[in-house]
Motif scaffolding. Structure first.
Motif: not given
Length: 169
Positions: A134-138, A144-146, A149-151
């Motif tokens: 669960m921690a990995s999925a969160i 994922q958005p970071l 945004i960086a790209n």
């Protein structure tokens, strides 16, 4: 008169303590080798044996009797566990007696306790594994958005440096 030969042949099971007591007085009429080994040869009455045998967690419950034919009891002196079964029978001289057969179930109880302990450890490991997933999925969902945004920012900076942007307004 002592027990007849058929009775003695059937009851000397070395893996179980066997004793016969007068139903009225509690006097021991017969003990096998297993009983003498488990409770000592100095025990003179059924009450002496039964004082040593207690159920787990309650000293208030009586040992097995004709009214409560089977109970798992622990020897307060040795810590061994016995599955005590009791039954009223007629003795060879005609009087009513209580026949008690108590196989030692300590090894089985220890195996059950160990299995419960291992089951608990396995359940804890499964909970920790699930928590980790669960921690990995969160973390993936948050991160994922970071990179996107960086790209996007890198692409914009590249276009600015290359002069390939148009001001629209």
């Amino acid at each position: 008169a002592g027990p007849d030969e058929r009775f003695v042949t059937v009851l000397p099971r070395p893996d179980a303590a066997v004793y016969v007591a007068d139903a009225r007085t509690g006097e021991l009429l017969y003990t096998n080798e297993g009983c003498r080994t488990a409770f000592g040869s100095e025990v003179a009455s059924a009450a002496g044996i039964e004082r040593r045998l207690q159920p787990r967690g309650s000293a208030d419950l009586p040992p097995a009797s004709a009214h409560r034919p089977q109970a798992e009891l622990q020897d307060a002196v040795t810590g061994r566990w016995y599955l005590v079964a009791a039954r009223e029978i007629r003795w060879i001289d005609g009087r009513n007696v209580a026949l008690h057969i108590a196989p030692d179930v300590t090894d089985r109880r220890q195996a059950e306790d160990l299995a419960r302990e291992q089951q608990g450890r396995l359940e804890m490991a499964l909970r920790l594994s699930t928590l980790g997933e669960m921690a990995s999925a969160i973390a993936h969902q948050i991160n994922q958005p970071l990179p996107a945004i960086a790209n996007y920012c890198s692409g914009c900076a590249w276009r600015l440096r290359a002069g390939e942007w148009k001001r629209e307004g």
